[in-house]
Motif scaffolding. Sequence first.
Motif, mmCIF file in Angstrom:
data_model
loop_
_atom_site.group_PDB
_atom_site.id
_atom_site.type_symbol
_atom_site.label_atom_id
_atom_site.label_comp_id
_atom_site.label_asym_id
_atom_site.label_seq_id
_atom_site.Cartn_x
_atom_site.Cartn_y
_atom_site.Cartn_z
ATOM 1 N N VAL A 1 0.772 -1.229 0.059
ATOM 2 C CA VAL A 1 0.291 -0.025 -0.013
ATOM 3 C C VAL A 1 0.906 1.328 -0.022
ATOM 4 C CG1 VAL A 1 -1.751 1.392 1.476
ATOM 5 C CG2 VAL A 1 -1.919 -1.210 0.929
ATOM 6 N N ILE A 2 0.403 2.386 -0.542
ATOM 7 C CA ILE A 2 1.326 3.452 -0.693
ATOM 8 C C ILE A 2 1.257 4.133 0.568
ATOM 9 C CG2 ILE A 2 1.325 5.765 -1.784
ATOM 10 C CD1 ILE A 2 0.038 4.631 -4.198
ATOM 11 N N GLU A 3 2.643 4.370 1.038
ATOM 12 C CA GLU A 3 2.849 4.927 2.559
ATOM 13 C C GLU A 3 4.169 5.601 2.212
ATOM 14 O OE1 GLU A 3 2.403 5.552 6.643
ATOM 15 O OE2 GLU A 3 0.964 4.858 5.487
ATOM 16 N N THR A 4 4.330 6.743 1.544
ATOM 17 C CA THR A 4 5.381 7.344 1.221
ATOM 18 C C THR A 4 5.765 8.209 2.438
ATOM 19 O OG1 THR A 4 4.359 9.222 0.141
ATOM 20 C CG2 THR A 4 5.056 7.366 -1.028
ATOM 21 N N ARG A 5 7.146 8.215 2.728
ATOM 22 C CA ARG A 5 7.611 9.256 3.800
ATOM 23 C C ARG A 5 8.821 9.861 3.287
ATOM 24 N NH1 ARG A 5 7.779 12.677 7.064
ATOM 25 N NH2 ARG A 5 8.304 12.624 9.132
ATOM 26 N N THR A 6 8.827 11.183 3.055
ATOM 27 C CA THR A 6 9.707 12.050 2.700
ATOM 28 C C THR A 6 10.550 12.968 3.932
ATOM 29 O OG1 THR A 6 8.659 12.455 0.660
ATOM 30 C CG2 THR A 6 10.566 13.638 0.968
ATOM 31 N N ARG A 7 11.749 12.502 3.883
ATOM 32 C CA ARG A 7 12.607 13.257 4.907
ATOM 33 C C ARG A 7 13.973 13.814 4.399
ATOM 34 N NH1 ARG A 7 13.445 9.968 10.276
ATOM 35 N NH2 ARG A 7 13.963 8.375 8.894
ATOM 36 N N SER A 8 14.875 14.529 5.019
ATOM 37 C CA SER A 8 16.128 14.908 4.641
ATOM 38 C C SER A 8 17.200 14.102 5.526
ATOM 39 C CB SER A 8 16.169 16.367 4.656
ATOM 40 O OG SER A 8 17.454 16.889 4.068
ATOM 41 N N LYS A 9 17.938 13.598 4.763
ATOM 42 C CA LYS A 9 19.312 13.017 5.478
ATOM 43 C C LYS A 9 20.636 13.582 4.917
ATOM 44 C CE LYS A 9 17.266 9.056 7.727
ATOM 45 N NZ LYS A 9 17.445 7.642 8.092
ATOM 46 N N GLY A 10 20.581 14.650 4.688
ATOM 47 C CA GLY A 10 21.859 15.259 3.657
ATOM 48 C C GLY A 10 21.498 15.251 2.192
ATOM 49 N N LYS A 11 20.275 14.496 1.602
ATOM 50 C CA LYS A 11 19.633 14.292 0.666
ATOM 51 C C LYS A 11 18.085 13.995 0.789
ATOM 52 C CE LYS A 11 20.908 9.325 0.082
ATOM 53 N NZ LYS A 11 21.376 8.325 -0.873
ATOM 54 N N VAL A 12 17.425 13.937 -0.012
ATOM 55 C CA VAL A 12 16.051 13.409 -0.182
ATOM 56 C C VAL A 12 16.027 12.090 0.286
ATOM 57 C CG1 VAL A 12 13.780 13.281 -1.123
ATOM 58 C CG2 VAL A 12 15.245 15.429 -1.666
ATOM 59 N N TRP A 13 15.357 11.904 1.347
ATOM 60 C CA TRP A 13 15.135 10.337 1.803
ATOM 61 C C TRP A 13 13.697 10.065 1.698
ATOM 62 C CZ3 TRP A 13 18.929 7.262 3.239
ATOM 63 C CH2 TRP A 13 18.719 6.060 3.966
ATOM 64 N N LEU A 14 13.485 9.397 0.375
ATOM 65 C CA LEU A 14 12.119 9.084 0.082
ATOM 66 C C LEU A 14 11.814 7.638 0.154
ATOM 67 C CD1 LEU A 14 9.358 9.615 -1.266
ATOM 68 C CD2 LEU A 14 10.358 9.492 -3.628
ATOM 69 N N VAL A 15 11.128 7.245 0.970
ATOM 70 C CA VAL A 15 10.819 5.488 1.250
ATOM 71 C C VAL A 15 9.159 5.342 1.105
ATOM 72 C CG1 VAL A 15 12.650 5.730 3.000
ATOM 73 C CG2 VAL A 15 10.310 5.787 3.768
ATOM 74 N N ASN A 16 8.979 4.019 0.841
ATOM 75 C CA ASN A 16 7.398 3.614 0.937
ATOM 76 C C ASN A 16 7.723 2.817 2.234
ATOM 77 O OD1 ASN A 16 5.087 3.451 -0.431
ATOM 78 N ND2 ASN A 16 5.314 1.253 0.253
ATOM 79 N N ARG A 17 6.894 2.983 3.131
ATOM 80 C CA ARG A 17 7.037 2.454 4.601
ATOM 81 C C ARG A 17 6.017 1.304 4.790
ATOM 82 N NH1 ARG A 17 7.839 6.633 9.450
ATOM 83 N NH2 ARG A 17 9.870 6.294 8.400
#
Length: 415
Positions: A379-395
């Motif tokens: 199921v779509i569960e995107t989480r966008t954060r910054s860790k020195g670069k764009v940190w894009l995950v599907n959780r």
Amino acid sequence: MKQIKILASLILVSSFSLSNLAFSQVKKEEIVSAIDQTANCIVNVILDEQGKSRCDYNLTEGKWYPYEVPWHTGQAINALLAGYKVRGNEAWLNAAKKAGNYWISLQIKDHPKLKGMLGATHGDFIGDDVIVFATISDGTPGIYELSRVTRDQQYAKVATEAAGWMLKNMYDAEKGVCYDNVDLKTGEVQKEYSPFWKDKKLGTQTLFDVSRPNTEGSLFKDAYGFSGNKAFKDAFINLCNSLLKLQDEHGIWSDFMPNFKDVHSFHPRFNLWYAESLIEAFKLTKDKKYLEAAAKTARTHAKAQQKDGTMYYENYTDGKAPDKGSVTGSEVALSGIVWMELAKEGYKEFDANIEKSAYWLVHNRFAEDHPDKNLRGQVIETRTRSKGKVWLVNRDIGTSFALRFLSDYYRFKSF
């Protein structure tokens, strides 16, 4: 006047027809297929060979990263058992048991201060040496359910021993809170400093920075049900009463992270976990004050749901539009779970929201033949954060909460 009445009647018929159309959009076979696909995704993709959750799938790197593993694993167990009770697939039960065995293997047996506690560390930005109350408590519903389904008490026994440690060392009855963190190395409960507030130095943090009236997962209620120890029941009700006192006009707990009072934002699931526990308090006491408090929370989440059913990670109570950078399927699902529980008690105001959640969760999943096998069925569960670069995950928890919702919805609709 007659024409006005006819027009009004047509509007009512039109609205009724549109409502009926929305309610009939999701068919039984679609729900069954979605249950099968999300459950198989958890078994074949999300849980690793040890039975623990893989957690966050980095979409730009094509790699899995751990994030509060015991908590995520507990959600997967709870979801698989919900699916198993509907579909009877033994592979799902076996996977839940394997995950449960990993979870109880975290029990601490030889530390002078932590014996009986669970080494359930948060990881990620909090670190691998910090045990978090909610990492354990909100992972336990699946553990207790595993004991009920398998009739094997070892799972509930471990959870209850951890609950006993937390009751003794982390619960403050007078203040109506539980402290959030424990140092894994020293066994000390952190009552003056929380790593969740790294920008606040020791000595500047308040009680509400290091604690909360934590009923996530209704751990003390389940521990009472398993052990019969009334101290657990008393603590659970005391904490729920604390929730009633601290709930704001929007039905959320704005004094506590991960809500942020200064910008009027609220977390997609945090308040819903408290609402779930308040519904459990109602079931335990039959006092409707808990039910109405849960409904206040549910109404705020109903307002946050978009017309197409989508919900986002960051929402606001001051009218500001949500941050659309992270689509949060777990909120769509958990909101729906709470709405259904309230609907069973007569709150019909959430019926349309429930149906939007059902439609959204059926239609917002990665394809079964997706080129990346790690995403198939998720199921779509995107989480966008910054860790020195764009940190894009599907959780992974979008899938776990979705399976819970779909299974509950199947029974709710009496398919």
